[in-house]
Design an enzyme around this catalytic site. Structure first.
Site, short mmCIF file in Angstrom:
data_model
loop_
_atom_site.label_atom_id
_atom_site.label_comp_id
_atom_site.label_asym_id
_atom_site.label_seq_id
_atom_site.Cartn_x
_atom_site.Cartn_y
_atom_site.Cartn_z
N GLU A 75 1.11 -0.89 0.36
CA GLU A 75 0.00 0.34 -0.25
C GLU A 75 0.87 1.63 -0.01
OE1 GLU A 75 -3.34 2.76 0.53
OE2 GLU A 75 -3.51 0.54 -0.15
N HIS A 78 2.45 1.55 -3.15
CA HIS A 78 1.62 2.47 -4.13
C HIS A 78 1.26 3.55 -4.22
CE1 HIS A 78 -2.57 3.33 -5.28
NE2 HIS A 78 -1.76 3.24 -6.60
N HIS A 190 -11.59 5.52 -7.80
CA HIS A 190 -10.66 6.10 -7.87
C HIS A 190 -9.93 5.29 -8.96
CE1 HIS A 190 -6.48 6.84 -5.79
NE2 HIS A 190 -6.47 5.38 -5.57
N HIS A 299 -21.43 -8.13 -14.79
CA HIS A 299 -20.19 -7.49 -15.86
C HIS A 299 -20.06 -8.42 -17.09
CE1 HIS A 299 -15.88 -5.74 -16.39
NE2 HIS A 299 -15.14 -7.40 -15.96
N HIS A 357 -4.87 -7.88 -16.18
CA HIS A 357 -6.55 -7.77 -16.32
C HIS A 357 -6.89 -6.41 -16.45
CE1 HIS A 357 -10.72 -8.93 -18.35
NE2 HIS A 357 -11.20 -8.25 -17.34
#
Length: 380
Positions: A75, A78, A190, A299, A357
């Site tokens: 985290e 990032h 986000h 989806h 992906h």
């Protein structure tokens, strides 16, 4: 625009925003989104607790969330990459607005307000921090309005001012992701915000080239490309909603069927409630099985629509000789993306496949923007 510094910074920023998007997916998919319970620090540190005494101190300060180092470093790394990206966007805004004092000092004031808001938040002065954040967002947007249509305004002044406001808002979404405990609408927002930053940076990088490739005679293709990009964006939003609600494996390992059926029990009303209040911990998801199944089926249906829309765009692009190369790249990315999506289900959502992906989704967006840039006549 022939400024080599602007152009080179934009190129580096494109590469970095892609890294940030992929890292964000890696963090989210490895359940490390709350690896640091505070923001922008991690257990009160600029890095993360690594030594035994630091871990013990952090556990005492945050007893509700003991340190898991393998999540904390993901985290915080990032966040550091995202902060570096913010610095590059600030450089672009300063470069584009430097020659006009009111715009130059406006950008500097926005950056100062953002920094002040961050330190005030760390100090617990949340109300004053909100005021500073509003100023940080408002000033670049005001500059964009001020620059609109004014003679002598630098070609990229308004564009980079909006981009700076967007990257600052992205930082706020990152904060809310943690403080609102992975609220799905914030997590999805986000993701979309990150892709918007990518799109703007790709546009800046491509259009600021000394001799960008432009095919104005094929401008009739632009509505089709915009339509394809809109469909792709909706599908990515559905993917973000699927991930944020932990619905990726709600159909088990079945594809094309779901739980051994073509249409199992679903609850679409609960599946798409966007706002459920603040204070709920969404880690692991809170929806029941029928609601998650509804999200997954949505989806999958969206994927079919997206494949059709992108193939229509590819077919249209093939009618223009100079656009056949970009069309082939778009088609190849689509094939890879579909394969990764199916692989996620059949293989049980392995982290490398799931992260890829997300990465290929970002590349699809970037390719659409690149194609649009070549179909749009230059005005600067």
């Amino acid at each position: 625009m022939t400024d080599s510094l602007f152009r080179n910074v934009a190129r580096v920023a494109v590469a970095l925003v892609f890294v940030v998007i992929v890292l964000g997916a890696f963090v989210r998919l490895s359940d490390a989104g709350l690896g640091c319970p505070d923001w922008p620090t991690c257990y009160g540190k600029a890095t993360w607790p690594r030594h035994e005494h630091d871990v013990a101190r952090a556990n005492e300060a945050f007893p509700e969330r003991p340190v898991e180092t393998h999540k904390a470093w993901r985290e915080q790394v990032h966040r550091h990459f995202a902060a570096t990206l913010g610095a590059l966007v600030l450089m672009l805004a300063l470069r584009a607005n430097w020659r006009v004092p009111v715009r130059r000092y406006g950008i500097i004031a926005a950056a100062a307000a953002a920094a002040a808001g961050t330190f005030l938040y760390i100090a617990g002065q949340h109300a004053v921090s909100v005021v500073a954040s509003v100023v940080a967002l408002g000033v670049p947007l005001a500059l964009a309005v001020y620059s609109s249509g004014r003679q002598g305004a630098p070609a990229w002044s308004r564009f980079t001012a909006v981009l700076l406001a967007l990257i600052l808002f992205q930082a706020m979404l990152g904060m809310w992701t943690v403080t609102w405990k992975l609220k799905p609408i914030v997590v999805m927002g986000h993701l979309l915000g990150g892709l918007s930053v990518l799109a703007m940076l790709v546009w800046a990088s491509e259009r600021s080239r000394l001799a960008p490739k432009v095919y104005p005679g094929a401008s009739w293709l632009r509505p089709w490309v915009w339509l394809g990009l809109a469909v792709l964006t909706i599908q990515i939003a559905l993917g973000g909603w699927t991930s944020a609600n932990y619905a990726a494996l709600s159909c088990g390992l079945d594809f094309p069927q779901c739980l051994g059926q073509w249409w199992p029990a679903t609850d679409f009303r609960e599946a798409f409630v966007l706002w459920r209040g603040i204070g709920v911990d969404y880690e692991g998801g809170i929806l029941d099985a029928p609601a998650r199944t509804a999200i997954q089926l949505s989806h999958r249906i969206g994927a079919m629509v997206t494949v059709a829309a992108v193939l229509i765009v590819v077919a249209a692009l093939f009618r223009v000789r100079g656009m056949r190369g970009p069309a082939l790249v778009l088609a190849a990315l689509l094939v890879v993306q579909v394969a990764l999506g199916i692989g996620n289900v059949w293989l049980g959502l392995p982290l490398p496949v799931a992260t890829a992906h997300n990465g290929v989704a970002a590349l699809l967006v970037a390719q659409f923007v690149l194609i649009l840039s070549r179909l749009t006549p230059r005005r600067d």
